[in-house]
Design an enzyme around this catalytic site. Structure first.
Site, mmCIF file in Angstrom:
data_model
loop_
_atom_site.group_PDB
_atom_site.id
_atom_site.type_symbol
_atom_site.label_atom_id
_atom_site.label_comp_id
_atom_site.label_asym_id
_atom_site.label_seq_id
_atom_site.Cartn_x
_atom_site.Cartn_y
_atom_site.Cartn_z
ATOM 1 N N TYR A 1 0.817 -1.219 0.000
ATOM 2 C CA TYR A 1 0.000 0.000 0.000
ATOM 3 C C TYR A 1 0.851 1.269 0.000
ATOM 4 C CZ TYR A 1 -2.886 -3.753 1.865
ATOM 5 O OH TYR A 1 -3.504 -4.958 2.066
ATOM 6 N N ASP B 1 -13.821 -15.894 8.725
ATOM 7 C CA ASP B 1 -12.447 -15.507 8.391
ATOM 8 C C ASP B 1 -11.687 -15.248 9.692
ATOM 9 O OD1 ASP B 1 -10.108 -14.238 7.718
ATOM 10 O OD2 ASP B 1 -11.022 -12.708 6.454
ATOM 11 N N LYS C 1 -1.995 -16.394 8.842
ATOM 12 C CA LYS C 1 -1.133 -15.521 9.632
ATOM 13 C C LYS C 1 -0.330 -16.263 10.702
ATOM 14 C CE LYS C 1 -3.392 -11.060 8.842
ATOM 15 N NZ LYS C 1 -2.296 -10.374 8.155
#
Length: 428
Positions: A17, A245, A274
């Protein structure tokens, strides 16, 4: 790394980003151990981010390192098509034993976003033979599920990260995000928006998908456990699969091993990632029920249409299996509880600070939502200069430290956050 390396980086290497033309500063890390990152000048930073939720036991953990060394001497990677190996067996046994008893089938992939894509494919293939009209997904606003295309399509439609792609993405259904905060009073009618959408559109909904309790990059919001319980009941009533999720929240981060446990429910499809390898290698897992799995197998073409090259990578599976062994020792419960107490003691008192809009704490997660946009470049330089690594975004200064962090180090992170609020130059 020398000065030329840093110049090369700023001119040629993309970062998350960020702009290639006018990038934010990058800080050169040459090693990491425990809760510390070491810069190329020898300066140590206390990591408050655990590398975006992942390094829950800290860096360079001896047991995780040894698991990698043991496996690399056998085989570092091999295709999973037509082949099975011990690390995958070991990992899948542990995942099945640690999650809800209904979740009996495991698909191993290589990243969180890919896990979401797989879960969505599972839902679509589940309905393929019976009802081809079921092509939409129902979710809630302020969510974030990853950066691949299907994952973006179910993330917040107005989120600045993804709105650039809206015209290229399929349109799904977005209920209003919950207003009832975790641990506070339940607001009657909070589920109305979701309930109205599922009642009106159940014939075309393939699945419901959301982040349980904690909405991550969409705004770091923590919502009431009753909301998730009501979502599960509506899914059951309308016979619609529920996908959860847990890529960010799984493996103890919220104070429960999995965030869905706060609501005493279970999903039909569960996405994990993760922290699954303790922050050593990329890996994700999608678990589902016998009902979902068998129906996919009975529908054309008879198997799930997905097969990543690095699916069930032996190195990643071996270290993930050892990571789950560490978690099964249950030391994390005391660690996360201690982190929560420290965060609460020192952060809640600053709720009335003139720059603070809200303070949110759950398990080993803390969020300081500011009233103004943060100047990331300036505030991050301040943190690094004072020996701490924090990566804020938008109006949020948030931390999710490794479970092994000590009280002194955590207090230092908190003190610097509080100090930073007093500098107007850090806000836009």
């Amino acid at each position: 790394m020398n000065k030329d390396d840093l110049i090369f980086n700023s001119k040629h290497i993309w970062h998350p980003y960020d702009s290639i033309k006018n990038p934010l500063p990058c800080y050169p890390i040459i090693s990491a151990k425990g809760i510390y990152l070491t810069l190329n000048n020898g300066k140590k930073l206390i990591d408050g981010m655990s590398s975006w939720w992942a390094t829950i036991h800290g860096y360079n953990h001896p047991r995780l390192n040894q698991a990698l060394k043991n496996q690399i001497n056998r085989v570092s990677h091999i295709m999973f098509g037509g082949i099975i190996h011990p690390p995958a067996i070991s990992l899948c046994k542990k995942l099945i034993s640690m999650t809800h008893k209904k979740l009996q089938y495991v698909f191993l992939a290589d990243s969180g976003s890919v896990a979401i894509e797989i879960a969505m494919k599972m839902a679509l293939q589940y309905w393929a033979k019976e009802d081809s009209e079921k092509k939409n997904f129902l979710t809630i606003k302020s969510g974030y599920h990853g950066d691949t295309f299907s994952a973006m399509s179910i993330s917040d439609p107005k989120n600045s990260i993804h709105r650039l792609y809206r015209k290229y993405l399929p349109l799904h259904l977005f209920a209003e995000s919950p207003k009832s905060k975790f641990g506070e009073k339940w607001k009657k009618g909070d589920i109305d928006s979701f309930e109205n959408l599922i009642k009106k559109n159940f014939k075309k909904i393939a699945a419901v998908i959301l982040e349980p309790i904690v909405q991550g990059a969409g705004g770091m919001k923590f919502y009431h456990s009753k909301y998730l319980k009501k979502v599960k009941l509506l899914c059951k009533n309308y016979k619609i699969p529920l996908i959860l999720d847990e890529i960010a929240t799984g493996f103890g981060r919220t104070g429960k091993l999995f965030a869905y446990e706060h609501s005493k429910i279970f999903p039909d499809i569960l996405c994990l990632g993760k922290a699954i390898t303790g922050g050593t290698l990329t890996l994700s897992a999608v678990l589902t029920t016998k009902k979902i799995s068998e129906k996919i197998s009975n529908n054309y073409p008879g198997y799930l249409m997905h097969g990543p090259t690095f699916m069930a990578n032996p190195l990643a599976c071996a270290v993930a299996s050892e990571n789950l062994s560490i978690l099964k020792e249950n030391i994390w419960k005391k660690q996360v509880s201690k982190i929560y107490r420290i965060l609460s003691k020192y952060l809640f008192p600053i709720r009335n600070h003139y720059m603070v809009h809200d303070i949110r704490i759950l398990g080993a997660i803390a969020v300081v939502e500011c009233k103004k946009e943060i100047n990331i470049k300036k505030i991050q330089y301040f943190f690094v200069k004072n020996g701490v690594w924090i990566r804020p975004f938008k109006k949020l200064i948030y931390i999710m430290p490794a479970y092994i962090i000590d009280k002194k180090s955590l207090k230092k992170i908190i003190e610097l956050i509080i100090q930073s609020l007093n500098y107007k130059k850090f806000f836009i």
